[in-house]
Scaffold this motif. Structure first.
Motif, PDB file in Angstrom:
ATOM      1  N   GLU A 162       5.936  33.313   3.783  1.00  0.00           N
ATOM      2  CA  GLU A 162       5.047  33.607   4.774  1.00  0.00           C
ATOM      3  C   GLU A 162       5.399  34.591   5.619  1.00  0.00           C
ATOM      4  OE1 GLU A 162       3.768  29.989   6.915  1.00  0.00           O
ATOM      5  OE2 GLU A 162       4.068  28.836   5.072  1.00  0.00           O
ATOM      6  N   ARG A 163       4.729  35.783   5.585  1.00  0.00           N
ATOM      7  CA  ARG A 163       4.943  36.782   6.297  1.00  0.00           C
ATOM      8  C   ARG A 163       4.431  36.720   7.859  1.00  0.00           C
ATOM      9  NH1 ARG A 163       4.042  42.733   3.792  1.00  0.00           N
ATOM     10  NH2 ARG A 163       5.316  42.997   5.781  1.00  0.00           N
ATOM     11  N   ASP A 164       5.231  37.353   8.911  1.00  0.00           N
ATOM     12  CA  ASP A 164       4.944  37.285  10.219  1.00  0.00           C
ATOM     13  C   ASP A 164       4.934  38.722  10.528  1.00  0.00           C
ATOM     14  OD1 ASP A 164       5.109  37.564  13.065  1.00  0.00           O
ATOM     15  OD2 ASP A 164       6.519  35.874  13.388  1.00  0.00           O
ATOM     16  N   MET A 165       3.731  39.329  10.417  1.00  0.00           N
ATOM     17  CA  MET A 165       3.738  40.970  10.458  1.00  0.00           C
ATOM     18  C   MET A 165       4.138  41.203  11.798  1.00  0.00           C
ATOM     19  SD  MET A 165       2.420  41.747   7.555  1.00  0.00           S
ATOM     20  CE  MET A 165       1.533  43.013   7.234  1.00  0.00           C
ATOM     21  N   ASP A 166       3.735  40.538  12.908  1.00  0.00           N
ATOM     22  CA  ASP A 166       4.059  41.205  14.227  1.00  0.00           C
ATOM     23  C   ASP A 166       5.678  41.038  14.621  1.00  0.00           C
ATOM     24  OD1 ASP A 166       1.275  40.975  14.934  1.00  0.00           O
ATOM     25  OD2 ASP A 166       1.507  38.931  15.637  1.00  0.00           O
ATOM     26  N   GLU A 167       6.531  40.605  13.656  1.00  0.00           N
ATOM     27  CA  GLU A 167       7.868  40.518  14.069  1.00  0.00           C
ATOM     28  C   GLU A 167       8.654  41.046  13.022  1.00  0.00           C
ATOM     29  OE1 GLU A 167       9.853  36.965  15.731  1.00  0.00           O
ATOM     30  OE2 GLU A 167       7.978  36.772  16.932  1.00  0.00           O
ATOM     31  N   GLU A 168       8.044  41.567  11.758  1.00  0.00           N
ATOM     32  CA  GLU A 168       8.665  41.815  10.511  1.00  0.00           C
ATOM     33  C   GLU A 168       9.634  40.953   9.759  1.00  0.00           C
ATOM     34  OE1 GLU A 168      10.104  46.111  10.692  1.00  0.00           O
ATOM     35  OE2 GLU A 168       8.329  46.544  10.158  1.00  0.00           O
ATOM     36  N   ARG A 169       9.142  39.511  10.125  1.00  0.00           N
ATOM     37  CA  ARG A 169       9.869  38.506   9.387  1.00  0.00           C
ATOM     38  C   ARG A 169       9.045  37.917   8.454  1.00  0.00           C
ATOM     39  NH1 ARG A 169      14.042  36.680  13.198  1.00  0.00           N
ATOM     40  NH2 ARG A 169      13.930  37.836  15.081  1.00  0.00           N
ATOM     41  N   ALA A 170       9.931  37.057   7.591  1.00  0.00           N
ATOM     42  CA  ALA A 170       9.306  36.200   6.574  1.00  0.00           C
ATOM     43  C   ALA A 170       9.822  34.883   6.836  1.00  0.00           C
ATOM     44  CB  ALA A 170       9.510  36.705   5.252  1.00  0.00           C
ATOM     45  N   HIS A 171       9.171  33.807   6.480  1.00  0.00           N
ATOM     46  CA  HIS A 171       9.652  32.591   6.585  1.00  0.00           C
ATOM     47  C   HIS A 171       9.596  32.174   5.168  1.00  0.00           C
ATOM     48  CE1 HIS A 171       9.146  32.424  10.732  1.00  0.00           C
ATOM     49  NE2 HIS A 171       7.852  32.750  10.540  1.00  0.00           N
ATOM     50  N   VAL A 172      10.893  32.005   4.369  1.00  0.00           N
ATOM     51  CA  VAL A 172      10.759  31.809   2.837  1.00  0.00           C
ATOM     52  C   VAL A 172      11.182  30.245   2.555  1.00  0.00           C
ATOM     53  CG1 VAL A 172      12.412  32.401   0.838  1.00  0.00           C
ATOM     54  CG2 VAL A 172      11.820  33.968   2.809  1.00  0.00           C
ATOM     55  N   THR A 173      10.398  29.452   1.965  1.00  0.00           N
ATOM     56  CA  THR A 173      10.517  28.137   1.643  1.00  0.00           C
ATOM     57  C   THR A 173      10.838  27.864   0.532  1.00  0.00           C
ATOM     58  OG1 THR A 173       9.103  27.570   3.567  1.00  0.00           O
ATOM     59  CG2 THR A 173       9.579  25.782   1.748  1.00  0.00           C
ATOM     60  N   ILE A 174      12.029  27.256   0.128  1.00  0.00           N
ATOM     61  CA  ILE A 174      12.450  26.703  -1.435  1.00  0.00           C
ATOM     62  C   ILE A 174      12.105  25.126  -1.424  1.00  0.00           C
ATOM     63  CG2 ILE A 174      14.065  26.577  -3.060  1.00  0.00           C
ATOM     64  CD1 ILE A 174      13.473  29.514  -2.268  1.00  0.00           C
ATOM     65  N   LYS A 175      11.216  25.118  -2.368  1.00  0.00           N
ATOM     66  CA  LYS A 175      10.795  23.515  -2.513  1.00  0.00           C
ATOM     67  C   LYS A 175      11.331  23.111  -3.918  1.00  0.00           C
ATOM     68  CE  LYS A 175       6.745  20.424  -2.543  1.00  0.00           C
ATOM     69  NZ  LYS A 175       5.591  20.207  -2.279  1.00  0.00           N
ATOM     70  N   ASP A 176      12.282  22.180  -4.081  1.00  0.00           N
ATOM     71  CA  ASP A 176      12.357  21.387  -5.333  1.00  0.00           C
ATOM     72  C   ASP A 176      11.922  20.138  -5.220  1.00  0.00           C
ATOM     73  OD1 ASP A 176      13.950  20.937  -7.772  1.00  0.00           O
ATOM     74  OD2 ASP A 176      15.748  20.810  -6.920  1.00  0.00           O
ATOM     75  N   GLY A 177      10.835  20.088  -5.913  1.00  0.00           N
ATOM     76  CA  GLY A 177      10.248  18.707  -6.003  1.00  0.00           C
ATOM     77  C   GLY A 177      10.411  17.805  -7.279  1.00  0.00           C
ATOM     78  N   SER A 178      11.405  18.386  -7.990  1.00  0.00           N
ATOM     79  CA  SER A 178      11.667  17.734  -9.218  1.00  0.00           C
ATOM     80  C   SER A 178      13.007  17.266  -9.495  1.00  0.00           C
ATOM     81  CB  SER A 178      11.293  18.721 -10.374  1.00  0.00           C
ATOM     82  OG  SER A 178      12.176  19.860 -10.466  1.00  0.00           O
ATOM     83  N   MET A 179      13.884  17.763  -8.852  1.00  0.00           N
ATOM     84  CA  MET A 179      15.364  17.404  -9.122  1.00  0.00           C
ATOM     85  C   MET A 179      15.956  16.823  -7.842  1.00  0.00           C
ATOM     86  SD  MET A 179      16.382  17.947 -12.316  1.00  0.00           S
ATOM     87  CE  MET A 179      17.963  17.767 -12.227  1.00  0.00           C
ATOM     88  N   SER A 180      16.080  18.054  -6.734  1.00  0.00           N
ATOM     89  CA  SER A 180      16.866  17.303  -5.690  1.00  0.00           C
ATOM     90  C   SER A 180      15.835  16.608  -4.401  1.00  0.00           C
ATOM     91  CB  SER A 180      17.804  18.521  -4.938  1.00  0.00           C
ATOM     92  OG  SER A 180      16.791  19.444  -4.652  1.00  0.00           O
ATOM     93  N   LEU A 181      14.584  16.939  -4.693  1.00  0.00           N
ATOM     94  CA  LEU A 181      13.743  16.543  -3.734  1.00  0.00           C
ATOM     95  C   LEU A 181      13.829  17.108  -2.407  1.00  0.00           C
ATOM     96  CD1 LEU A 181      13.250  12.903  -5.015  1.00  0.00           C
ATOM     97  CD2 LEU A 181      12.027  14.998  -5.814  1.00  0.00           C
ATOM     98  N   THR A 182      14.402  18.417  -2.402  1.00  0.00           N
ATOM     99  CA  THR A 182      14.752  18.898  -1.150  1.00  0.00           C
ATOM    100  C   THR A 182      13.938  20.054  -1.060  1.00  0.00           C
ATOM    101  OG1 THR A 182      17.015  18.270  -1.396  1.00  0.00           O
ATOM    102  CG2 THR A 182      16.664  20.101   0.184  1.00  0.00           C
ATOM    103  N   THR A 183      13.509  20.418   0.166  1.00  0.00           N
ATOM    104  CA  THR A 183      12.782  21.586   0.860  1.00  0.00           C
ATOM    105  C   THR A 183      13.538  22.163   1.971  1.00  0.00           C
ATOM    106  OG1 THR A 183      10.566  20.817   0.376  1.00  0.00           O
ATOM    107  CG2 THR A 183      10.265  22.414   1.821  1.00  0.00           C
ATOM    108  N   VAL A 184      13.571  23.636   1.908  1.00  0.00           N
ATOM    109  CA  VAL A 184      14.218  24.092   3.036  1.00  0.00           C
ATOM    110  C   VAL A 184      13.443  25.420   3.363  1.00  0.00           C
ATOM    111  CG1 VAL A 184      15.938  25.509   1.492  1.00  0.00           C
ATOM    112  CG2 VAL A 184      16.510  25.116   3.943  1.00  0.00           C
ATOM    113  N   THR A 185      13.456  25.882   4.539  1.00  0.00           N
ATOM    114  CA  THR A 185      12.788  26.977   5.110  1.00  0.00           C
ATOM    115  C   THR A 185      13.851  28.021   6.030  1.00  0.00           C
ATOM    116  OG1 THR A 185      10.688  25.849   5.192  1.00  0.00           O
ATOM    117  CG2 THR A 185      10.719  28.069   6.456  1.00  0.00           C
ATOM    118  N   VAL A 186      13.693  29.155   5.351  1.00  0.00           N
ATOM    119  CA  VAL A 186      14.735  30.163   6.122  1.00  0.00           C
ATOM    120  C   VAL A 186      14.039  31.291   6.576  1.00  0.00           C
ATOM    121  CG1 VAL A 186      16.789  31.664   5.638  1.00  0.00           C
ATOM    122  CG2 VAL A 186      16.551  29.382   4.630  1.00  0.00           C
ATOM    123  N   THR A 187      14.382  31.659   7.724  1.00  0.00           N
ATOM    124  CA  THR A 187      13.527  33.118   8.349  1.00  0.00           C
ATOM    125  C   THR A 187      14.568  34.276   8.233  1.00  0.00           C
ATOM    126  OG1 THR A 187      12.353  31.700  10.007  1.00  0.00           O
ATOM    127  CG2 THR A 187      12.597  33.932  10.506  1.00  0.00           C
TER     128      THR A 187
END
Length: 146
Positions: A94-119
């Motif tokens: 997800e782009r944050d055009m105002d701040e030239e940042r992105a929120h990157v989410t990795i979702k592993d719904g099949s093995m670890s059942l973990t989701t993490v979001t990194v900016t």
């Protein structure tokens, strides 16, 4: 062939990173569907001061084609999903055009059942490098396209 792994995706800065690293051709004994030579082995690596982890992935020719489409959409200012709905980790940006940042989410719904979001920072200059990484992956491992 490459001397080593290729980082297909590298989003990093301010102490955070998300990397999709291609490590080579998938082992024939593990591949499903297409011929083993048409599947790449890789991993998704997440590193922040708070969380660090990785998970293995199989990358098919259609995944590389879809990454090209996702890059085009991201470059046009749209939010993207890559590998959405596949068995294995999914990547959302997800782009944050105002701040030239992105929120990157990795979702592993099949093995670890973990989701993490990194900016991470996402400047316009990042895109040229991202397209070069994709081209280098295709050149190093020319997979049969679907």
């Amino acid at each position: 062939m490459a001397d080593g792994p290729i980082d297909l995706i590298r989003l990093e800065g301010e102490g955070n990173s998300v990397v999709v690293r291609i490590t080579g051709i998938h082992d024939a004994g593990l591949a499903e569907g297409p011929a083993a030579g048409d599947v790449l082995a890789g991993e998704i690596l997440v590193d922040t001061p708070f969380v660090r982890g990785s998970t293995g992935i199989s990358v098919f020719p259609k995944d590389l084609q879809q990454w090209q489409e996702a890059l085009d959409a991201l470059d046009a200012g749209q939010d993207i999903a890559w590998r959405e709905g596949v068995r294995g980790p999914e990547v959302f940006v997800e782009r944050d055009m105002d701040e030239e940042r992105a929120h990157v989410t990795i979702k592993d719904g099949s093995m670890s059942l973990t989701t993490v979001t990194v900016t991470v920072p996402l400047a316009d200059s990042w895109f040229d490098d991202a397209y070069r990484r994709l081209d280098r992956t295709w050149e190093t491992w020319p997979l049969a396209e679907d």
